[in-house]
Design an enzyme around this catalytic site. Structure first.
Site, short mmCIF file in Angstrom:
data_model
loop_
_atom_site.label_atom_id
_atom_site.label_comp_id
_atom_site.label_asym_id
_atom_site.label_seq_id
_atom_site.Cartn_x
_atom_site.Cartn_y
_atom_site.Cartn_z
N GLN A 134 -11.83 9.11 7.33
CA GLN A 134 -11.17 8.00 6.99
C GLN A 134 -10.93 7.32 8.33
OE1 GLN A 134 -8.54 7.60 3.45
NE2 GLN A 134 -8.66 10.00 3.54
N ASP B 238 1.03 11.39 11.13
CA ASP B 238 0.28 10.78 10.22
C ASP B 238 -0.99 10.17 10.62
OD1 ASP B 238 -0.40 10.50 7.36
OD2 ASP B 238 1.10 8.82 7.29
N GLU B 239 -2.15 9.97 9.94
CA GLU B 239 -3.08 9.35 10.15
C GLU B 239 -3.57 9.67 11.63
OE1 GLU B 239 -4.44 7.93 7.71
OE2 GLU B 239 -3.08 6.67 6.58
N ARG C 96 -10.73 5.23 -3.42
CA ARG C 96 -9.55 4.62 -3.90
C ARG C 96 -9.29 4.62 -5.47
NH1 ARG C 96 -6.65 5.44 -0.27
NH2 ARG C 96 -8.78 6.79 0.14
N LYS D 21 -1.39 14.40 1.20
CA LYS D 21 -0.95 14.59 2.85
C LYS D 21 0.36 14.26 2.72
CE LYS D 21 -2.04 10.34 4.21
NZ LYS D 21 -1.78 9.22 5.15
N THR D 22 1.03 13.21 2.23
CA THR D 22 2.30 12.62 2.17
C THR D 22 3.37 13.61 1.75
OG1 THR D 22 1.43 10.30 1.96
CG2 THR D 22 3.95 10.62 1.88
#
Length: 724
Positions: free
Chosen positions: A257, A226-227, A603, A33-34
């Site tokens: 998330q 973002d997020e 993770r 995503k980044t």
DNA sequence: CTGGGTAACATTTTT
DNA sequence: TGTTACCCAG
């Protein structure tokens, strides 16, 4: 096709190229995503759709903002570019961007552009004083609770005149409702804002001054978030207003998330995106580049138990990899012992310690790991503890700087007026408060006034006279000295540094180190104002010790990170899912806990181990617990039970008696270890004047190898330590 | 006003 | 278990 597009998969490319209109990118864990966000920014600018100053990009953390700024710089100006190359981009956290805007329009909400952003500690003190003013028993209504209620109103974009009517008689919301307007008035009088105000004030300004809103809404041709799943109502409204003109809003997020509901985040924001923005396009990024398929299968199986989600299916071309392992242990000590041994084994197999993480639900769980790793001499770091700018000595110094630059800053003045001890106690302070209130002045001005009228005399008067004179002197040097030089001088002349030098407690040395570090950091800032802005907005963790160390951190702190090997500890009912969350939020709480579990699992790149203990020490008492329901929710075929099954330790595990025997044997081994001349032995806890508490790892003659709780492993002469 | 002593209390998660 | 807040004596 430009290189930067060729490096993307089809969905990612679609997300970058769909520049016009509202776009929701559902980006699963590890799907890049980044990369999409930064490439999209780069593409907007590179293709001349917008100048850098017309793109607004919002993140949640300073870390994410810094990372994006760097990557965009590289994309636009090449690898050699410094992050500042993209300086004209509006790229930052919600709070930093709002602060930037608010400084331009502060007068519209009754502030000056130099307003101070209060930290949590200042807020508490303010609220505590207000509770006292209103004769509210702060044991019945704790400051923290009142602050949380006010904060939650701010998160929802509610100014004091808009808060909902509270039912009942003298309840927490009612108390908070009484304090809220007074709190806002105090903030305004002090020319301060708290965190929530940064957003809230901008919302108020946008609503009451359409011209200001229009100025920004027209300016930002493209907005990226973002997020998005973590946005609260205030942030949501702010975005909607800003995006209303061009409607080119790209929100990236993952509903699975969303783990900050307790802090006001609304999963609903992402769930209803398509309703909010008619004609919105949704793109799913489902190809995972991070984990093995066993780990992905475990994560997917677990999260499928949630009802409220948009739904996506992660896939990977990676091989199955090792199964997810479940280990049942007797108690938290055994859990730490097991994980310690596993880490040593990974290490022997060539895995770097910094690629290993132990993730826990709550802070108190880190202790047993710290103790165990200390005895095993496994280097570790606990991520997320006290932040640098939250340390007492750093805050004190900042308070001095605040009074120098803004004498009317009562909160700062009150903080340091008697630090170091000057004999200014409660009575004197009360006198100052009364005078200040009656003359509607600051405490600093009250001191000046009372000195001029001769009402402050004797020892107290002389002390305050001297202090005020010192502050005037320091203020006079603001222009001549650099910030670092000024701070150094001030610490010296105020006696603050001497106070710690005279302190013989083990922390004192560390505090002096922090003061030095602070002075060094001050070198990066041209003015007090710019430094204070940084302090207010950047809650960066303490200067992270670099190096090859195991990471111990909370699941929340782990979001956005990845490791080769992950241990998820304490998967027990009551701990995880947390009983408290379940009690307070019911099913919604359970789903958030499950998302937290999902975050934890995803993770891991290659190895994942989940542990649960049958017994756990909480405060002082033992509590037995059953394995987390989340373990059962993971598809069995991806699991390997190290003890034959999740209930092994309960049904077939060693008896309490056997454990007792083991533990007795262990203590005997330790006491039998060779004793040094002064009665010190291996495994013994010792105290050192400078490094504090530690455990002896090894004894070689007079030289002891000691693992200190804070200072790491050091070799020390036996004569310098004493048994703790 | 200060400092030592004791009792009560507390553990999510944080921009 | 460790920390903080309050009380009391000096």
């Amino acid at each position: 096709m430009p290189d930067y597009l060729a490096a993307l998969n089809p969905e990612q490319r679609d997300a970058v190229l769909s520049t016009e209109g509202p776009l929701l990118v559902l980006s699963g864990a590890g799907t890049g995503k980044t990369k999409v966000l930064t490439t999209r920014i780069g593409h907007l600018i590179h293709s001349k759709r917008a100048f850098p100053g017309q793109v607004l990009s919002v993140t949640f953390t300073n870390k994410a903002a810094a990372e994006m700024r760097m990557r965009v710089s590289h994309l636009l100006f090449g690898e050699a570019a410094a992050p500042q190359e993209a300086a004209s981009l509006w790229l930052g956290t919600f709070h930093s961007i709002c602060a930037k805007m608010l400084r331009r329009h502060a007068e519209l909400v009754g502030l000056t552009p130099q307003f101070t952003i209060l930290d949590d500690d200042d807020q508490q003190r303010l609220i505590k004083a207000l509770l006292a003013d209103n004769n509210i028993d702060h044991t019945k209504f704790p400051t923290r609770a009142v602050q949380n209620v006010i904060q939650s109103w701010k998160d929802r974009g509610l100014t004091p005149d808009k808060i909902p009517e509270a039912a009942g008689n003298y309840t927490l919301p009612q108390v908070a409702a009484k304090i809220y307007p007074a709190y806002q008035a105090r903030l305004k009088a002090l020319n301060c804002t708290d965190f929530g105000d940064l957003l809230l004030h901008m919302l108020v300004i946008f609503q009451s001054h359409p011209d200001v809103l229009r100025q920004y809404a027209e300016r930002f041709k493209y907005i990226l978030v973002d997020e998005y799943q973590d946005t609260n109502v205030a942030q949501y409204l702010w975005l909607r207003l800003l995006a209303a003109y061009h409607k080119n809003l790209c929100c990236v997020g993952d509903d699975d998330q969303s783990i900050y509901g307790w802090r006001g985040a609304e999963v609903g924001n992402i769930l209803k995106f398509e309703q909010d923005y008619p004609g919105a396009k949704t793109i799913r990024l489902e190809r995972n580049y991070r984990s093995t398929s066993a780990i992905l299968a475990a994560a997917s199986g677990l999260i499928a138990n949630n009802e409220t989600r948009l739904g996506k299916t992660l896939w990977t071309e990676a091989s199955d990899g090792a199964p997810v392992r479940i280990k049942s242990v007797w108690d938290d000590n055994e859990e730490a012992r097991f994980i310690g041994e596993e880490i040593e084994s990974f290490q022997r197999n060539g895995i770097a310690l910094k690629e290993i993480a132990v993730l826990v639900r709550a802070g108190f769980q880190t202790r047993s790991f710290e103790e165990r790793f200390l005895t095993l001499a496994i280097p570790y770091k606990v991520v997320g503890g006290l932040r640098f700018y939250e340390r007492m000595e750093v805050r004190d110094t900042i308070a001095y700087l605040r009074v120098v630059s803004q004498p009317h800053d009562d909160l700062a003045f009150e903080r340091i007026v008697n630090t170091p001890k000057r004999g200014i106690g409660k009575a004197t302070l009360e006198q100052l408060h009364i005078s200040a209130r009656s003359r509607n002045s600051s405490l600093y001005a009250a001191v000046e006034h009372l000195l001029s009228t001769g009402e402050l005399k004797g020892k107290t008067g002389a002390t305050l006279q001297k202090l005020i004179a010192q502050f005037d002197t320091w203020r006079g040097k603001l222009g001549d000295l650099s910030l670092a030089e000024l701070a150094d001088l001030l610490l010296e002349e105020s006696g603050y540094r001497a106070m710690w030098q005279a302190d013989s407690s083990p922390e004192a040395a560390g505090r002096l180190d922090n003061l030095r570090e602070l002075i060094r950091a001050l070198g990066d800032f041209p003015s007090v104002a710019e430094f204070l802005e940084h302090v207010g907005l950047v809650t960066d963790s303490a200067t992270q010790e670099q190096g090859d160390m195991v990471n111990i951190m909370s699941l929340h702190a782990a979001k956005g990170l990845e490791f080769d090997c992950v241990f998820l500890a304490g998967w027990e009912e009551g701990i995880f899912p947390s009983q408290r969350t379940l009690d307070e939020l019911g099913t919604a709480g359970l789903e958030e806990e499950r998302r937290l579990a999902y975050v934890g699992i995803t993770r891991a790149r290659r190895h994942l181990t989940i542990t649960h203990a049958a017994n756990r020490r909480i405060y002082n008492q033992w509590q037995s617990s059953s394995p987390s329901r989340f373990i059962e929710e993971i598809p069995t075929e991806t699991l390997e039970f190290l003890d034959g099954g999740p209930y092994a330790s309960r049904s077939n595990g060693p008896s309490l008696f056997q454990r007792e025997v083991e533990s007795i044997l262990q203590t005997r081994v330790e006491t039998v270890a060779p004793a040094a001349s002064n009665g010190l032995s291996k495994g013994m806890r010792v105290f050192h004047q400078k490094f504090g508490n530690g455990v002896i790892l090894n004894i070689e003659g007079d030289h002891l190898q000691i693992a200190f709780k804070h200072a790491g492993v050091k070799k020390i002469l036996a004569e310098y330590v004493e048994p703790a």
